[in-house]
Design a protein around this motif. Sequence first.
Motif, PDB file in Angstrom:
ATOM      1  N   HIS A   1       0.865  -1.189   0.000  1.00  0.00           N
ATOM      2  CA  HIS A   1       0.000   0.000   0.000  1.00  0.00           C
ATOM      3  C   HIS A   1       0.894   1.229   0.000  1.00  0.00           C
ATOM      4  N   ALA A   2       0.292   2.394  -0.051  1.00  0.00           N
ATOM      5  CA  ALA A   2       1.044   3.645   0.052  1.00  0.00           C
ATOM      6  C   ALA A   2       1.280   3.924   1.531  1.00  0.00           C
ATOM      7  N   HIS A   3       2.441   3.596   2.008  1.00  0.00           N
ATOM      8  CA  HIS A   3       2.753   3.633   3.438  1.00  0.00           C
ATOM      9  C   HIS A   3       2.739   5.062   3.979  1.00  0.00           C
TER      10      HIS A   3
ATOM     11  N   GLN B   1      -4.359   8.406  -4.499  1.00  0.00           N
ATOM     12  CA  GLN B   1      -3.773   9.559  -5.188  1.00  0.00           C
ATOM     13  C   GLN B   1      -4.776  10.701  -5.314  1.00  0.00           C
ATOM     14  N   ASN B   2      -6.004  10.367  -5.623  1.00  0.00           N
ATOM     15  CA  ASN B   2      -7.037  11.383  -5.785  1.00  0.00           C
ATOM     16  C   ASN B   2      -7.259  12.158  -4.499  1.00  0.00           C
ATOM     17  N   VAL B   3      -7.326  11.425  -3.366  1.00  0.00           N
ATOM     18  CA  VAL B   3      -7.548  12.072  -2.069  1.00  0.00           C
ATOM     19  C   VAL B   3      -6.372  12.983  -1.710  1.00  0.00           C
ATOM     20  N   PHE B   4      -5.162  12.464  -1.827  1.00  0.00           N
ATOM     21  CA  PHE B   4      -4.013  13.224  -1.345  1.00  0.00           C
ATOM     22  C   PHE B   4      -3.561  14.294  -2.330  1.00  0.00           C
TER      23      PHE B   4
ATOM     24  N   ASP C   1      -3.833   8.551 -12.115  1.00  0.00           N
ATOM     25  CA  ASP C   1      -4.200   7.318 -12.812  1.00  0.00           C
ATOM     26  C   ASP C   1      -3.250   6.158 -12.506  1.00  0.00           C
ATOM     27  N   GLY C   2      -2.349   6.360 -11.522  1.00  0.00           N
ATOM     28  CA  GLY C   2      -1.412   5.307 -11.158  1.00  0.00           C
ATOM     29  C   GLY C   2      -0.251   5.136 -12.104  1.00  0.00           C
ATOM     30  N   SER C   3      -0.098   6.031 -13.058  1.00  0.00           N
ATOM     31  CA  SER C   3       0.920   5.858 -14.097  1.00  0.00           C
ATOM     32  C   SER C   3       2.347   6.037 -13.573  1.00  0.00           C
ATOM     33  N   GLN C   4       2.509   6.506 -12.345  1.00  0.00           N
ATOM     34  CA  GLN C   4       3.848   6.589 -11.757  1.00  0.00           C
ATOM     35  C   GLN C   4       4.427   5.191 -11.501  1.00  0.00           C
ATOM     36  N   PHE C   5       3.551   4.208 -11.386  1.00  0.00           N
ATOM     37  CA  PHE C   5       3.942   2.826 -11.159  1.00  0.00           C
ATOM     38  C   PHE C   5       4.035   2.107 -12.505  1.00  0.00           C
ATOM     39  N   ASP C   6       4.822   1.046 -12.547  1.00  0.00           N
ATOM     40  CA  ASP C   6       4.970   0.296 -13.789  1.00  0.00           C
ATOM     41  C   ASP C   6       3.799  -0.642 -14.033  1.00  0.00           C
ATOM     42  N   TYR C   7       3.168  -1.105 -12.952  1.00  0.00           N
ATOM     43  CA  TYR C   7       2.073  -2.063 -13.111  1.00  0.00           C
ATOM     44  C   TYR C   7       1.130  -1.954 -11.928  1.00  0.00           C
TER      45      TYR C   7
ATOM     46  N   ILE D   1       3.653   9.911   2.465  1.00  0.00           N
ATOM     47  CA  ILE D   1       2.533   9.857   1.536  1.00  0.00           C
ATOM     48  C   ILE D   1       2.871  10.577   0.237  1.00  0.00           C
ATOM     49  N   GLN D   2       3.506  11.745   0.332  1.00  0.00           N
ATOM     50  CA  GLN D   2       3.811  12.502  -0.882  1.00  0.00           C
ATOM     51  C   GLN D   2       4.783  11.753  -1.793  1.00  0.00           C
ATOM     52  N   ILE D   3       5.717  11.019  -1.191  1.00  0.00           N
ATOM     53  CA  ILE D   3       6.663  10.243  -1.985  1.00  0.00           C
ATOM     54  C   ILE D   3       6.021   8.959  -2.490  1.00  0.00           C
ATOM     55  N   ASN D   4       5.290   8.273  -1.628  1.00  0.00           N
ATOM     56  CA  ASN D   4       4.804   6.932  -1.962  1.00  0.00           C
ATOM     57  C   ASN D   4       3.685   6.931  -2.994  1.00  0.00           C
ATOM     58  N   ILE D   5       2.877   7.992  -3.051  1.00  0.00           N
ATOM     59  CA  ILE D   5       1.876   8.041  -4.118  1.00  0.00           C
ATOM     60  C   ILE D   5       2.519   8.355  -5.463  1.00  0.00           C
ATOM     61  N   ARG D   6       3.798   8.718  -5.429  1.00  0.00           N
ATOM     62  CA  ARG D   6       4.579   8.922  -6.661  1.00  0.00           C
ATOM     63  C   ARG D   6       5.422   7.685  -6.999  1.00  0.00           C
ATOM     64  N   ALA D   7       5.126   6.553  -6.387  1.00  0.00           N
ATOM     65  CA  ALA D   7       5.897   5.313  -6.583  1.00  0.00           C
ATOM     66  C   ALA D   7       7.329   5.463  -6.100  1.00  0.00           C
ATOM     67  N   GLY D   8       7.552   6.364  -5.136  1.00  0.00           N
ATOM     68  CA  GLY D   8       8.877   6.561  -4.574  1.00  0.00           C
ATOM     69  C   GLY D   8       9.707   7.616  -5.256  1.00  0.00           C
ATOM     70  N   HIS D   9       9.207   8.182  -6.347  1.00  0.00           N
ATOM     71  CA  HIS D   9       9.955   9.228  -7.044  1.00  0.00           C
ATOM     72  C   HIS D   9       9.826  10.548  -6.291  1.00  0.00           C
ATOM     73  N   LEU D  10      10.897  11.309  -6.247  1.00  0.00           N
ATOM     74  CA  LEU D  10      10.845  12.625  -5.619  1.00  0.00           C
ATOM     75  C   LEU D  10      10.089  13.600  -6.514  1.00  0.00           C
ATOM     76  N   PRO D  11       9.498  14.653  -5.935  1.00  0.00           N
ATOM     77  CA  PRO D  11       8.874  15.683  -6.777  1.00  0.00           C
ATOM     78  C   PRO D  11       9.891  16.272  -7.747  1.00  0.00           C
TER      79      PRO D  11
END
Length: 290
Positions: free
Chosen positions: A74-76, A104-107, A120-126, A263-273
Amino acid sequence: MNQNPRADVKAFFDPETWTFTYVVFSGKGSPCVVIDSVLNYDPKSGRTSTRSADEVITFIQAEQLQLSWILETHAHADHLTAAPYFQKILGGKIVIGNHITNVQNVFKGIFNLDEQFSIDGSQFDYLLKEDESLAFGNLSLKALYVPGHTPACMAYEIGDALFVGDTLFMPDVGTARCDFPGGSAQTLYRSIQKILSYPDETKLYMCHDYPPTDRPVAYYTTVGEEKKSNIHVHAGISEDDFIQMRNKRDATLDMPNLILPSIQINIRAGHLPEPEANGNSYLKIPLNML
């Protein structure tokens, strides 16, 4: 249960966040998965480090494993994921449950993220759907949708084991909180019953352990032990009893120390802003939110 060959499980513990990261494989030189990685973060300085991730990577390289999937349950809200770092060093694809789009929508609203942040979850590969399977070598995993702690939690079934994320803890610790956006004690109870419907001997691998006594940190238990001894949800605890207990308990809990950066990092699949004009990345801290 999946009829997999025997899976080897190596657990790594990050004491700063009480988090377990798992490598699951089938012998030296095999494909593997990593579940719930940790990027170390110092909230005083805003600096990250890869100490915990490097320990895992050293093991993978020593065992000559090939990383296929980098999985998040989950998004920790209590630690940052190191998924992009693993991918950079070892390859593999970053995976999370498909309901991450709800989170993602909420945060996006809570942090007032700019229009370029996609929900749309596109930060993740799958994005995994419930009951979907992924293969890695001669092993496979099956996704089990277990919302309640968050609306997007997944457990992963591999062989005779379930990697349960934050849905359940060790029997003397209990269950996960449900007061984050989209959480629900009723939903969590029903997700837990889904897990506890597995055979008693099924191993349950925890994402965290918070020992309430001086017992050593432990990373797995069984369905049978949870049904017998879990202080919040053992056999005989009704849904109404659980909801009342969980909501009352959640009202007393402080927010996790790292929730705002995590939350800000994890909804980005771990990528920094994206870096700003000066080359630095920044996170937001909402003040006196209405």
